[in-house]
Design a protein around this motif. Structure first.
Motif, PDB file in Angstrom:
ATOM      1  N   TYR A 123      19.625  -7.122 -52.493  1.00 54.87           N
ATOM      2  CA  TYR A 123      20.492  -6.447 -52.478  1.00 54.87           C
ATOM      3  C   TYR A 123      21.828  -6.160 -51.984  1.00 54.87           C
ATOM      4  CZ  TYR A 123      18.783  -4.159 -57.172  1.00 54.87           C
ATOM      5  OH  TYR A 123      18.033  -4.012 -58.210  1.00 54.87           O
ATOM      6  N   LEU A 124      21.054  -6.548 -50.279  1.00 54.34           N
ATOM      7  CA  LEU A 124      22.505  -6.675 -49.174  1.00 54.34           C
ATOM      8  C   LEU A 124      23.107  -7.444 -49.563  1.00 54.34           C
ATOM      9  CD1 LEU A 124      19.356  -6.186 -46.494  1.00 54.34           C
ATOM     10  CD2 LEU A 124      21.286  -4.415 -47.614  1.00 54.34           C
ATOM     11  N   SER A 170      32.986   1.719 -50.043  1.00 61.37           N
ATOM     12  CA  SER A 170      33.227   3.009 -50.671  1.00 61.37           C
ATOM     13  C   SER A 170      31.854   3.901 -49.716  1.00 61.37           C
ATOM     14  CB  SER A 170      32.643   3.729 -51.686  1.00 61.37           C
ATOM     15  OG  SER A 170      31.387   3.395 -51.706  1.00 61.37           O
ATOM     16  N   VAL A 171      31.445   5.419 -49.865  1.00 59.78           N
ATOM     17  CA  VAL A 171      30.913   6.317 -48.970  1.00 59.78           C
ATOM     18  C   VAL A 171      29.241   5.726 -49.993  1.00 59.78           C
ATOM     19  CG1 VAL A 171      29.942   8.650 -49.295  1.00 59.78           C
ATOM     20  CG2 VAL A 171      31.955   8.276 -48.702  1.00 59.78           C
ATOM     21  N   ALA A 172      29.538   5.788 -51.687  1.00 61.33           N
ATOM     22  CA  ALA A 172      28.519   4.958 -51.815  1.00 61.33           C
ATOM     23  C   ALA A 172      27.816   3.871 -51.846  1.00 61.33           C
ATOM     24  CB  ALA A 172      27.811   5.192 -53.143  1.00 61.33           C
ATOM     25  N   GLN A 173      28.744   3.008 -51.597  1.00 62.06           N
ATOM     26  CA  GLN A 173      28.262   1.635 -50.975  1.00 62.06           C
ATOM     27  C   GLN A 173      27.807   1.376 -49.152  1.00 62.06           C
ATOM     28  OE1 GLN A 173      30.786  -1.923 -50.223  1.00 62.06           O
ATOM     29  NE2 GLN A 173      30.323  -1.959 -52.374  1.00 62.06           N
ATOM     30  N   ASP A 215      28.231  -4.818 -57.776  1.00 63.80           N
ATOM     31  CA  ASP A 215      29.153  -4.330 -59.442  1.00 63.80           C
ATOM     32  C   ASP A 215      28.622  -2.818 -59.248  1.00 63.80           C
ATOM     33  OD1 ASP A 215      27.494  -3.300 -62.173  1.00 63.80           O
ATOM     34  OD2 ASP A 215      28.773  -5.175 -62.058  1.00 63.80           O
ATOM     35  N   ALA A 216      30.222  -2.525 -59.960  1.00 68.77           N
ATOM     36  CA  ALA A 216      29.993  -0.876 -59.478  1.00 68.77           C
ATOM     37  C   ALA A 216      29.510  -0.239 -60.188  1.00 68.77           C
ATOM     38  CB  ALA A 216      31.559  -0.658 -60.021  1.00 68.77           C
ATOM     39  N   PRO A 217      28.957  -0.188 -61.782  1.00 74.05           N
ATOM     40  CA  PRO A 217      28.522   0.242 -62.147  1.00 74.05           C
ATOM     41  C   PRO A 217      27.069   0.926 -61.472  1.00 74.05           C
ATOM     42  CG  PRO A 217      29.898  -0.840 -63.693  1.00 74.05           C
ATOM     43  CD  PRO A 217      29.611  -1.351 -62.531  1.00 74.05           C
TER      44      PRO A 217
END
Length: 237
Positions: A123-124, A170-173, A215-217
């Motif tokens: 995932y990195l 983004s913060v999440a990413q 992937d955003a979702p």
């Protein structure tokens, strides 16, 4: 402070607390920074408090690109050049983090490549960079620029005998990249400790996994999970 920045800083504060919850706590060390949307510089977690103690916008200081305070109260981290230099080198980076998680920091001491033995490593989006200019503080623009060079186009970088830096749009990413790197390092260290042969994800299959987390979702789904987990934990600070 306008409403948009305030909203982002509330999420950045939550990102700090999620990092603490997921093993990135190290006394009052560790910080997240957010690129000011007006181009003035970086909103950086104030020094002197733990990741778990970051509650909201009041816990961030706005610094210009030379590390000078523009807004906010509290002490300023000496390692502010991590954020300014990476963001200058990477226009795509909106959020940058630095922490000292146990397994990834240990892994930084090894001359071993991180392999995709788990989904987290895949995932990195590619292997982490390696920074070896110093094991000390990144407290000058020159060292910050060196770290940015070691990061390159990657999402994470291992800092020799020090810790890690991770970035995102983004913060999440950004936070997810930090969490995944720590878990990937933990997995490989565990396998290495067995002295048994092991296999990495075959390259043909890896191609299908690379970049999935962008992937955003999927980012939103994983981030919502950590938000629920944090809210359920109700850490008492």
């Amino acid at each position: 402070m306008n409403e948009s920045i305030e909203t982002e800083l509330h999420e950045l504060a939550q990102g700090c607390r999620v990092l603490h919850m997921e093993g990135h706590a190290d006394l009052t060390r560790g910080h997240l920074g957010y690129r000011d949307p007006a181009g003035r510089g970086v909103w950086l977690k104030r020094s002197g408090i733990a990741l778990a103690e970051v509650r909201g916008p009041a816990d961030f200081v706005l610094l210009d690109w030379k590390g000078q305070r523009l807004s906010g109260e509290g002490r300023i981290y000496k390692e502010w050049p991590i954020h300014t230099e990476i963001m200058k080198a990477r226009p795509d980076v909106r959020v940058c983090g630095h922490s000292h998680p146990f397994h990834a920091t240990l892994f930084s001491a090894l001359d071993v490549s991180l392999e995709p033995v788990t989904n987290e490593a895949a995932y990195l989006g590619g292997p982490p960079g390696r920074f070896e200019m110093t094991t000390g503080l990144i407290d000058t623009p020159a060292l910050g620029a060196g770290l940015a060079e070691a990061l390159g186009a990657a999402s994470t970088v291992l800092m020799r005998n020090h810790g890690i830096t991770f970035v995102g749009g983004s913060v999440a990413q950004c936070v997810l990249m930090g969490l995944f790197l720590e878990r990937a390092c933990c997995s490989q260290l565990t396998l290495l400790s067995t002295s048994l042969p092991y296999h990495s994800t075959p390259r043909a299959e890896l191609e299908a996994k690379l970049g999935q987390i962008l992937d955003a979702p999927l980012v939103a789904n994983f981030w919502a999970f950590y938000q629920r987990r944090f809210n359920a934990a109700d850490l008492a600070w």
